[in-house]
Design an enzyme around this catalytic site. Structure first.
Site, PDB file in Angstrom:
ATOM      1  N   ASP A   1      47.077 -97.611  74.915  1.00 51.57           N
ATOM      2  CA  ASP A   1      47.081 -99.025  74.560  1.00 51.57           C
ATOM      3  C   ASP A   1      46.763 -99.895  75.774  1.00 51.57           C
ATOM      4  O   ASP A   1      46.543-101.099  75.645  1.00 51.57           O
ATOM      5  CB  ASP A   1      48.399 -99.436  73.910  1.00 51.57           C
ATOM      6  CG  ASP A   1      49.617 -99.186  74.785  1.00 51.57           C
ATOM      7  OD1 ASP A   1      49.470 -98.658  75.900  1.00 51.57           O
ATOM      8  OD2 ASP A   1      50.739 -99.524  74.343  1.00 51.57           O
TER       9      ASP A   1
ATOM     10  N   LYS B   1      51.219 -90.785  70.957  1.00 50.51           N
ATOM     11  CA  LYS B   1      52.258 -91.069  71.961  1.00 50.51           C
ATOM     12  C   LYS B   1      52.955 -92.364  71.593  1.00 50.51           C
ATOM     13  O   LYS B   1      52.321 -93.325  71.179  1.00 50.51           O
ATOM     14  CB  LYS B   1      51.660 -91.169  73.360  1.00 50.51           C
ATOM     15  CG  LYS B   1      52.706 -91.460  74.457  1.00 50.51           C
ATOM     16  CD  LYS B   1      52.125 -91.322  75.852  1.00 50.51           C
ATOM     17  CE  LYS B   1      51.215 -92.447  76.241  1.00 50.51           C
ATOM     18  NZ  LYS B   1      51.937 -93.764  76.322  1.00 50.51           N
TER      19      LYS B   1
ATOM     20  N   GLU C   1      56.567 -94.925  72.881  1.00 47.64           N
ATOM     21  CA  GLU C   1      57.450 -95.199  74.000  1.00 47.64           C
ATOM     22  C   GLU C   1      58.901 -95.312  73.539  1.00 47.64           C
ATOM     23  O   GLU C   1      59.191 -95.877  72.479  1.00 47.64           O
ATOM     24  CB  GLU C   1      57.049 -96.514  74.683  1.00 47.64           C
ATOM     25  CG  GLU C   1      55.633 -96.506  75.230  1.00 47.64           C
ATOM     26  CD  GLU C   1      55.229 -97.838  75.824  1.00 47.64           C
ATOM     27  OE1 GLU C   1      54.065 -97.962  76.255  1.00 47.64           O
ATOM     28  OE2 GLU C   1      56.073 -98.776  75.862  1.00 47.64           O
TER      29      GLU C   1
ATOM     30  N   GLU D   1      56.969 -92.551  83.614  1.00 45.84           N
ATOM     31  CA  GLU D   1      56.267 -93.602  84.346  1.00 45.84           C
ATOM     32  C   GLU D   1      57.228 -94.376  85.240  1.00 45.84           C
ATOM     33  O   GLU D   1      58.293 -94.815  84.792  1.00 45.84           O
ATOM     34  CB  GLU D   1      55.577 -94.558  83.373  1.00 45.84           C
ATOM     35  CG  GLU D   1      54.792 -95.653  84.073  1.00 45.84           C
ATOM     36  CD  GLU D   1      53.876 -96.442  83.162  1.00 45.84           C
ATOM     37  OE1 GLU D   1      53.216 -97.380  83.650  1.00 45.84           O
ATOM     38  OE2 GLU D   1      53.810 -96.114  81.960  1.00 45.84           O
TER      39      GLU D   1
END
Length: 278
Positions: free
Chosen positions: A59, A127, A129, A196
């Site tokens: 994204d 994916k 989050e 991350e």
């Protein structure tokens, strides 16, 4: 694996098409693997030729291609468009597509519906989050037969809730929460987890306790794989994050090429005799 499923290279035998099981094999055997973002035909084909195992249609396309100031503006339709462009352009890499902000936070059924559409567009995994809060979505997507990659640490879609772009997990309690979330994602069926902006020691701990692969971005060298936004890696963007190594300076090269083109047009050197039809 039969001969039709593998390709010999100077570094050994690589699969002709990367599957999620090949990432697990890499972790189990200690082989590091590389992942890059890709959003279009030309970058995807270049990275396939370079042997990149995983292409992430992130994204981040919102900030790297579409000109937005955060990934919150990237829509599901954007993800379908760019996922299709990458999927139609390559054969070998595993293609992972992000679920856009708002496409899964509303519940498991929305998550499954949007994941199905990404798979129809050409993704081979999705994916999303978050940790404990999105476990029902992860379980539902996995139950629908769709591979899920998790994403912990700094999660860009939660940039406002996290107070900006900040390293996550520095305090003991926060690191323990990351570990709990990572183990819960694994139990829910995730095949890998992106970490991350996580301290390297915390990422090393998570990599050790997880049976599934970890993929670092600003998480140190201990992760099983590494991912970067390709424009950052290649020097096309203006981002100079601590964790980014610029392996090229494409931005400078492109500016030089465009400048030379303009000068040659203005100086009547281009087009020349060899660039015209009789």
């Amino acid at each position: 694996m039969n001969a039709s499923e593998s390709t010999p290279t100077s570094g050994g035998t690589r699969p002709a098409r990367v599957r999620t099981r090949h990432l697990q094999d890499a972790k189990d055997t200690g082989r590091r693997f590389a992942m890059l973002t890709a959003y279009d035909q030309f970058s995807a084909q270049a990275f396939e030729a370079a042997g990149i195992d995983v292409l992430l249609v992130g994204d981040s396309v919102g900030t790297t291609v579409l000109g937005y100031d955060s990934t919150l503006h990237t829509t599901h339709q954007d993800m379908l468009t760019f996922t299709g462009a990458v999927a139609r352009s390559v054969h070998r890499p595993l293609i992972v597509a992000d679920l856009a902000f708002g496409s899964y936070q509303t519940g498991p059924q929305d998550a499954v519906n949007h994941a199905v559409e990404l798979m129809r567009a050409g993704a081979q995994a999705v994916k999303l989050e978050g940790g404990e809060a999105i476990l029902p979505q992860v379980r539902a997507i996995v139950a629908a037969g769709i591979p899920v990659m998790g994403h912990l640490g700094f999660t860009p879609q939660s940039v406002h809730a996290l107070g900006g772009h900040r390293v996550q997990g520095r305090e003991h309690a926060a690191a323990d929460r990351l570990a709990d979330d990572a183990l819960a994602l694994q139990e829910a069926g995730a095949f890998a987890i992106v970490l991350e902006l996580v301290p390297s020691g915390v990422a090393e701990r998570l990599t050790e306790i997880l049976a599934i692969p970890t993929i670092g971005i600003g998480a140190g060298p201990a992760c099983d794989g590494q991912v970067l936004v390709w424009q950052d890696m290649a020097g096309l963007s203006d981002f100079h994050g601590t964790f980014v190594h610029r392996f090229a300076e494409l931005g400078a090269d492109l500016r030089r090429a465009a400048t030379t083109y303009r000068e040659d047009v203005e100086g009547r050197r281009y087009p020349g005799p060899g660039h015209a039809f009789s």
